[in-house]
Design a protein around this motif. Structure first.
Motif, PDB file in Angstrom:
ATOM      1  N   CYS A   1       0.830  -1.193   0.000  1.00  0.00           N
ATOM      2  CA  CYS A   1       0.000   0.000   0.000  1.00  0.00           C
ATOM      3  C   CYS A   1       0.872   1.254   0.000  1.00  0.00           C
ATOM      4  CB  CYS A   1      -0.928  -0.017   1.217  1.00  0.00           C
ATOM      5  SG  CYS A   1      -1.902   1.489   1.407  1.00  0.00           S
ATOM      6  N   LYS A   2       0.578   2.195  -0.889  1.00  0.00           N
ATOM      7  CA  LYS A   2       1.330   3.451  -0.967  1.00  0.00           C
ATOM      8  C   LYS A   2       1.110   4.322   0.265  1.00  0.00           C
ATOM      9  CE  LYS A   2       0.894   3.933  -5.975  1.00  0.00           C
ATOM     10  NZ  LYS A   2       0.338   4.787  -7.037  1.00  0.00           N
ATOM     11  N   THR A   3      -0.017   4.140   0.933  1.00  0.00           N
ATOM     12  CA  THR A   3      -0.340   4.994   2.073  1.00  0.00           C
ATOM     13  C   THR A   3       0.289   4.493   3.364  1.00  0.00           C
ATOM     14  OG1 THR A   3      -2.446   5.555   1.039  1.00  0.00           O
ATOM     15  CG2 THR A   3      -2.231   6.043   3.388  1.00  0.00           C
ATOM     16  N   CYS A   4       0.018   3.238   3.740  1.00  0.00           N
ATOM     17  CA  CYS A   4       0.496   2.739   5.036  1.00  0.00           C
ATOM     18  C   CYS A   4       1.724   1.834   4.925  1.00  0.00           C
ATOM     19  CB  CYS A   4      -0.626   2.029   5.784  1.00  0.00           C
ATOM     20  SG  CYS A   4      -1.205   0.492   5.011  1.00  0.00           S
ATOM     21  N   GLY A   5       2.068   1.381   3.717  1.00  0.00           N
ATOM     22  CA  GLY A   5       3.264   0.567   3.518  1.00  0.00           C
ATOM     23  C   GLY A   5       3.103  -0.914   3.791  1.00  0.00           C
ATOM     24  N   VAL A   6       1.895  -1.362   4.117  1.00  0.00           N
ATOM     25  CA  VAL A   6       1.693  -2.774   4.458  1.00  0.00           C
ATOM     26  C   VAL A   6       1.577  -3.633   3.206  1.00  0.00           C
ATOM     27  CG1 VAL A   6       0.056  -4.405   5.500  1.00  0.00           C
ATOM     28  CG2 VAL A   6       0.694  -2.314   6.719  1.00  0.00           C
ATOM     29  N   GLN A   7       2.323  -4.747   3.211  1.00  0.00           N
ATOM     30  CA  GLN A   7       2.194  -5.749   2.157  1.00  0.00           C
ATOM     31  C   GLN A   7       1.266  -6.835   2.669  1.00  0.00           C
ATOM     32  OE1 GLN A   7       5.587  -7.637  -0.143  1.00  0.00           O
ATOM     33  NE2 GLN A   7       4.922  -9.383   1.069  1.00  0.00           N
ATOM     34  N   SER A   8       0.025  -6.832   2.198  1.00  0.00           N
ATOM     35  CA  SER A   8      -0.932  -7.844   2.651  1.00  0.00           C
ATOM     36  C   SER A   8      -0.937  -9.061   1.726  1.00  0.00           C
ATOM     37  CB  SER A   8      -2.332  -7.248   2.787  1.00  0.00           C
ATOM     38  OG  SER A   8      -2.704  -6.550   1.625  1.00  0.00           O
ATOM     39  N   PHE A   9      -0.414  -8.909   0.528  1.00  0.00           N
ATOM     40  CA  PHE A   9      -0.272 -10.015  -0.419  1.00  0.00           C
ATOM     41  C   PHE A   9       0.817  -9.644  -1.420  1.00  0.00           C
ATOM     42  CE2 PHE A   9      -3.280  -7.138  -2.340  1.00  0.00           C
ATOM     43  CZ  PHE A   9      -2.886  -7.091  -3.666  1.00  0.00           C
ATOM     44  N   TYR A  10       1.309 -10.638  -2.141  1.00  0.00           N
ATOM     45  CA  TYR A  10       2.306 -10.397  -3.188  1.00  0.00           C
ATOM     46  C   TYR A  10       2.338 -11.586  -4.124  1.00  0.00           C
ATOM     47  CZ  TYR A  10       5.953 -13.565  -1.402  1.00  0.00           C
ATOM     48  OH  TYR A  10       6.678 -14.661  -1.028  1.00  0.00           O
ATOM     49  N   THR A  11       3.053 -11.454  -5.221  1.00  0.00           N
ATOM     50  CA  THR A  11       3.233 -12.555  -6.164  1.00  0.00           C
ATOM     51  C   THR A  11       4.599 -13.176  -5.889  1.00  0.00           C
ATOM     52  OG1 THR A  11       1.931 -11.364  -7.810  1.00  0.00           O
ATOM     53  CG2 THR A  11       3.280 -13.202  -8.603  1.00  0.00           C
ATOM     54  N   PRO A  12       4.626 -14.398  -5.351  1.00  0.00           N
ATOM     55  CA  PRO A  12       5.902 -15.008  -4.995  1.00  0.00           C
ATOM     56  C   PRO A  12       6.661 -15.564  -6.198  1.00  0.00           C
ATOM     57  CG  PRO A  12       4.084 -16.433  -4.322  1.00  0.00           C
ATOM     58  CD  PRO A  12       3.475 -15.203  -4.921  1.00  0.00           C
ATOM     59  N   ARG A  13       7.953 -15.550  -6.094  1.00  0.00           N
ATOM     60  CA  ARG A  13       8.811 -16.103  -7.147  1.00  0.00           C
ATOM     61  C   ARG A  13       8.545 -17.589  -7.342  1.00  0.00           C
ATOM     62  NH1 ARG A  13      15.354 -16.257  -6.587  1.00  0.00           N
ATOM     63  NH2 ARG A  13      15.804 -17.429  -8.492  1.00  0.00           N
ATOM     64  N   SER A  14       8.275 -18.303  -6.255  1.00  0.00           N
ATOM     65  CA  SER A  14       8.025 -19.742  -6.348  1.00  0.00           C
ATOM     66  C   SER A  14       6.720 -20.057  -7.068  1.00  0.00           C
ATOM     67  CB  SER A  14       7.983 -20.366  -4.946  1.00  0.00           C
ATOM     68  OG  SER A  14       6.895 -19.840  -4.209  1.00  0.00           O
ATOM     69  N   ASN A  15       5.783 -19.132  -7.056  1.00  0.00           N
ATOM     70  CA  ASN A  15       4.455 -19.338  -7.639  1.00  0.00           C
ATOM     71  C   ASN A  15       3.992 -18.070  -8.346  1.00  0.00           C
ATOM     72  OD1 ASN A  15       4.637 -21.160  -5.063  1.00  0.00           O
ATOM     73  ND2 ASN A  15       3.106 -22.092  -6.384  1.00  0.00           N
ATOM     74  N   PRO A  16       4.592 -17.731  -9.482  1.00  0.00           N
ATOM     75  CA  PRO A  16       4.213 -16.489 -10.164  1.00  0.00           C
ATOM     76  C   PRO A  16       2.793 -16.495 -10.717  1.00  0.00           C
ATOM     77  CG  PRO A  16       5.761 -17.757 -11.493  1.00  0.00           C
ATOM     78  CD  PRO A  16       5.663 -18.444 -10.164  1.00  0.00           C
ATOM     79  N   ASP A  17       2.150 -17.661 -10.704  1.00  0.00           N
ATOM     80  CA  ASP A  17       0.757 -17.765 -11.151  1.00  0.00           C
ATOM     81  C   ASP A  17      -0.210 -17.764  -9.960  1.00  0.00           C
ATOM     82  OD1 ASP A  17       1.691 -20.212 -10.225  1.00  0.00           O
ATOM     83  OD2 ASP A  17       0.565 -21.387 -11.678  1.00  0.00           O
ATOM     84  N   GLY A  18       0.280 -17.372  -8.790  1.00  0.00           N
ATOM     85  CA  GLY A  18      -0.555 -17.344  -7.592  1.00  0.00           C
ATOM     86  C   GLY A  18      -0.244 -16.133  -6.745  1.00  0.00           C
ATOM     87  N   TYR A  19      -0.696 -16.187  -5.499  1.00  0.00           N
ATOM     88  CA  TYR A  19      -0.465 -15.093  -4.557  1.00  0.00           C
ATOM     89  C   TYR A  19       0.015 -15.640  -3.229  1.00  0.00           C
ATOM     90  CZ  TYR A  19      -2.865 -11.892  -7.673  1.00  0.00           C
ATOM     91  OH  TYR A  19      -3.211 -11.133  -8.754  1.00  0.00           O
ATOM     92  N   GLY A  20       0.904 -14.906  -2.600  1.00  0.00           N
ATOM     93  CA  GLY A  20       1.312 -15.159  -1.230  1.00  0.00           C
ATOM     94  C   GLY A  20       0.528 -14.198  -0.354  1.00  0.00           C
ATOM     95  N   ILE A  21      -0.221 -14.729   0.578  1.00  0.00           N
ATOM     96  CA  ILE A  21      -1.108 -13.927   1.421  1.00  0.00           C
ATOM     97  C   ILE A  21      -0.544 -13.870   2.837  1.00  0.00           C
ATOM     98  CG2 ILE A  21      -3.473 -13.651   2.271  1.00  0.00           C
ATOM     99  CD1 ILE A  21      -3.241 -13.684  -0.836  1.00  0.00           C
ATOM    100  N   ALA A  22      -0.490 -12.678   3.404  1.00  0.00           N
ATOM    101  CA  ALA A  22      -0.022 -12.510   4.778  1.00  0.00           C
ATOM    102  C   ALA A  22      -1.178 -12.823   5.729  1.00  0.00           C
ATOM    103  CB  ALA A  22       0.467 -11.083   4.991  1.00  0.00           C
TER     104      ALA A  22
END
Length: 187
Positions: A128-149
């Motif tokens: 998030c540009k406002t608060c800086g929290v990464q709540s999800f991302y696209t992991p290198r191990s699974n570029p066709d999925g999401y890594g969820i915090a």
């Protein structure tokens, strides 16, 4: 046979174009269901498909700290979370579970996300540009999925969390030796 697979099970369904379809003897039930729940045909179909395709999963919701980014994700109530020791995961304390892209939906905040990449630029570290929290991302191990915090999920849908350490300092070796990580983004 009663209780057996439906006719045509195992055959790949052919894509069809949107339009009227014949529900046969179920048309009355379908219409009553739509009316009772005040659903359009598409909404009722989505509900049915979600219930069938995501059997055994629950819809988790979550987001960043300021609320600008919100998402939903279908996953088990019992989460298998990775604790990676690579350089970025260590600095961000990035613990995450992996889901297929089809089970993730960004509800709001696409315009409020920014992305950081490094090294191979395969992993897309969105935050998030406002608060800086990464709540999800696209992991290198699974570029066709999401890594969820998991710590960014709303309360009430997670029963247990099992954490598995992964040696991200030796990423290629760790992913190659791991028996299931690459399949976690497959539906």
């Amino acid at each position: 046979a009663a209780g057996g697979p439906p006719a045509g099970a195992g055959e790949r369904a052919q894509p069809s174009t949107p339009g009227p379809f014949d529900l046969g003897a179920q048309s009355g039930r379908w219409a009553a269901f739509q009316e009772r729940h005040r659903l359009s045909c598409e909404e009722a179909a989505r509900l049915l498909l979600d219930a069938y395709e995501y059997r055994g999963l629950v819809k988790h919701t979550g987001g960043c700290h300021c609320g600008a980014v919100r998402f939903e994700v279908w996953a088990s109530t019992d989460l298998h979370v990775f604790n990676c020791n690579c350089s970025i995961c260590t600095k961000k304390q990035n613990r995450h579970f992996i889901v297929p892209a089809s089970r993730f939906k960004l509800l709001k905040g696409a315009d409020n996300l920014t992305t950081y990449t490094f090294n191979t630029h395969c992993a897309q570290h969105t935050f998030c540009k406002t608060c800086g929290v990464q709540s999800f991302y696209t992991p290198r191990s699974n570029p066709d999925g999401y890594g969820i915090a998991p710590h960014c999920l709303d309360d009430g849908t997670v029963q247990t969390i099992v954490t598995e350490d992964i040696n991200g300092k030796e990423w290629e070796k760790a992913v190659k030796e791991h028996k299931t990580i690459r399949d976690m983004s497959k539906p």
